[in-house]
Design an enzyme around this catalytic site. Structure first.
Site, PDB file in Angstrom:
ATOM      1  N   ASP A  78       0.741  -1.321   0.041  1.00 26.18           N
ATOM      2  CA  ASP A  78      -0.033   0.011  -0.039  1.00 26.18           C
ATOM      3  C   ASP A  78       0.988   1.042   0.026  1.00 26.18           C
ATOM      4  O   ASP A  78       1.778   1.428   0.934  1.00 26.18           O
ATOM      5  CB  ASP A  78      -1.128  -0.163   1.254  1.00 26.18           C
ATOM      6  N   ILE A  79       0.520   2.177  -0.883  1.00 26.48           N
ATOM      7  CA  ILE A  79       1.281   3.697  -0.830  1.00 26.48           C
ATOM      8  C   ILE A  79       0.901   4.130   0.404  1.00 26.48           C
ATOM      9  O   ILE A  79      -0.101   4.618   0.594  1.00 26.48           O
ATOM     10  CB  ILE A  79       0.954   4.166  -2.032  1.00 26.48           C
ATOM     11  N   GLU A 121      -4.709   2.529  -4.128  1.00 27.51           N
ATOM     12  CA  GLU A 121      -3.361   2.637  -4.104  1.00 27.51           C
ATOM     13  C   GLU A 121      -2.750   1.164  -3.712  1.00 27.51           C
ATOM     14  O   GLU A 121      -1.327   1.310  -3.140  1.00 27.51           O
ATOM     15  CB  GLU A 121      -2.669   3.654  -3.214  1.00 27.51           C
TER      16      GLU A 121
END
Length: 207
Positions: A78-79, A121
């Site tokens: 996950d960003i 994301e």
């Protein structure tokens, strides 16, 4: 039947559930069919496989590994603070980050690895034949590469980091692929709770 010359449009039934169709195609038709397949299985922005493709492949990969007692690792990433990237720099900058990150990771995976956009994301990777330690090393390579990469959008450098979690199927320690995904997802959220920009494994005790 030992041999049979097939004509365009002939169908071959294999068992009760599979039918093969023989079709003659020129290079233009072949290219068109490839584009159709790509559009059906790839995320338009990042060119990673889409969630529909992932949902089909994780079942196949898990079933194969369980049946043959081979290892399979699943990574979810996950960003970090992606919403703030969109809020600060705009959604086009966010799209640029997603696309660039995907290009970087595509260069780091093997041909047999399955890299997918899981949603928003989040991205996932299915690592066939990779033990837990190998999965950890893969995650750390990706995390460090993203952290050290330049994401420059309209002359503005956007810092990007990843939080990652993973789980590994071995010795039939998971009963189904949902458990494998859930444990990796729990590890991801542990990485987030502990400060982000880190990799967290899923620890499973085999009874």
């Amino acid at each position: 039947i030992k041999s049979q010359v097939l004509a365009d449009g002939d169908r071959i039934r294999m068992g009760t559930g599979t039918t093969l169709k023989f079709s003659l195609q020129d290079s233009i038709e072949e290219s068109y069919q490839k584009r159709l397949y790509e559009s059906a299985t790839r995320d338009t922005l990042t060119r990673a496989y889409n969630k529909k493709f992932f949902s089909e492949r994780i079942i196949e990969e898990f079933s194969y590994s369980l049946r043959h007692n081979t290892v399979l690792s699943f990574v979810i990433m996950d960003i970090d603070h992606f919403k703030s990237i969109n809020d600060t720099h705009g959604h086009q900058a966010g799209d640029f980050v997603l696309k660039t990150l995907s290009e970087i990771i595509h260069k780091m995976i093997r041909n047999e690895d399955i890299f997918c956009r899981y949603g928003g994301e989040e991205f996932v990777v299915i690592l066939r034949g990779i033990q837990e330690q190998g999965a950890f090393l893969f995650c750390e390579r990706v995390r460090k590469r993203i952290e050290s990469s330049s994401f420059v959008y309209h002359e503005t450098n956007i810092p990007v980091t990843l939080s990652l979690g993973y789980s590994t199927l071995y010795n039939k320690n998971f009963n189904n692929f949902d458990e494998l995904i859930r444990k990796a997802d729990e590890s991801l959220y542990q990485a987030k709770r502990n400060g982000r920009n880190q990799t967290r494994p899923s620890i499973i005790q085999v009874l």
